[in-house]
Design an enzyme around this catalytic site. Sequence first.
Site, PDB file in Angstrom:
ATOM      1  CD  GLU A 143       4.433   0.870   6.723  1.00 46.58           C
ATOM      2  OE1 GLU A 143       5.368   1.197   7.505  1.00 46.58           O
ATOM      3  OE2 GLU A 143       3.936   1.662   5.899  1.00 46.58           O
ATOM      4  CG  ASP A 146      -0.188   0.070   2.533  1.00 44.69           C
ATOM      5  OD1 ASP A 146       0.729  -0.762   2.722  1.00 44.69           O
ATOM      6  OD2 ASP A 146      -0.503   0.931   3.376  1.00 44.69           O
TER       7      ASP A 146
END
Length: 482
Positions: free
Chosen positions: A145, A78
């Site tokens: 994350e 991400d």
Amino acid sequence: MSVLSGLKPEQVFRYFEEIAGIPHGSGNVDKISNYLVDFAKERNLTWYQDELKNVIIIKEATAGYEKEPAVILQGHMDMVAVKKPDCDIDMKTEGLRLAVDEDMLYAEGTSLGGDDGIAVAYSLALLDSDTIAHPKLEVIITVDEEVGMDGARAIDLSMLTGKRMINLDSEEEGYFLTSCAGGARVKNSLTLETQEYEGAVFELKLGGLLGGHSGEGIKYERGNSNCLFGRVLRVIAQALPVGIVEAQGGLADNAIPRETRAVVTVNPQDKALLQELVSRVGQEIADELSTKDPGFSVQLSARGVEKQTATTSEATVRAADFLCALPNGVMTNSADMPGLVETSLNLGILEYRDGCLVADFSVRSSVESAKKALIDKVCSVARLAGAETEISGDYPGWKFRKDSPLRDKMIRVYREMYGKEPQLLAIHAGLECGLLSDKIAELDCVSIGPNMHAIHTTEETLSISSTARVWEYLVKLLETKE
């Protein structure tokens, strides 16, 4: 034609461009996760995908490397997806518009996602190669994350055999990260009384700030547009009745907000006083930030007389007091490592809508007890103001390992390639190494990466030449036997 065609290493930039073409902001990772699974299937590699969409891909050692220690490569899929106000890209459904300026790769109008797309690109290029010699590779690519390390917290690593992990989530070449801060997200929700009100409506905009990553960038003590909005609002609310119609600032708790916009309403006869107050406090802040954040500005635009639902004047005072009382920025610096921030927090997201003011913080500290104490302080201020608090995404710090065969080997190879020593570093930002160390006993870990600038912002860049050098180093490291 590919924008990155001809850039070297070709295989790395080919995969980076493919990744950039897939929307992959935090919380929007299904497509990128499935892309990784398809990659593994097409190459007959062992793969795992869990319910959160974390992906693990395993490639066996090449001939002659079967007895070498397995190496875990780790990054996250991400990105912090932010864009400029005038950018027309829908980052939930569209890919990035990559561009090159000499040695720098960037995305037009948006963040680049070099953090951590480059880790994914490196890993895929290694997994795809038929010529690079290597021990067994176990690649971990986690989700989300950037919004609390949810993927790393939940992932099952029981199928892995490796005890050595190279995290590829760093942004400065030649620096080996060996420990990092822990953190948590603290969300405060303050309910405010409202009323129907017909008055002079203004749009207030605070902007022009440099922003940056709330871990590594917090040390520069730049302006936080959400906190500055609280300051401006308090000056106004102490002098005249004002209501908040709406407010929005920041896009991620771990990015220092650069712009906050609000719509406020005042009595028509107070228009001139409002303009005078905003001008005065805006100039005061600009003078204070003239060196750290020289582009700061405050703009006040009249919209006319309208009927709106807004906070009562008493509720506005309460909101302003709340925002001004909340701590923000660097709390303490490390006494053991000069130049390293020990404990901090960042008011990354501020939103007022429908009677509720939300203030969302990222809290960080390399000392667990100090992290807890700062969270307690935010909760105490919130409780005194009558706000509700939610704590999420709590993750541990990553402790320095005195005995590290992986670090020793990495230093040796780096010295042989470049004739100098790498810099060992602890950082204030959070990495997934702490969470993953709790899942793999005796995990030996080092974090590296190529030069990136202004991550989590629309000015984010990735150095092309640095990307090539780190690739060459990775290949040499894997090819070097014990």
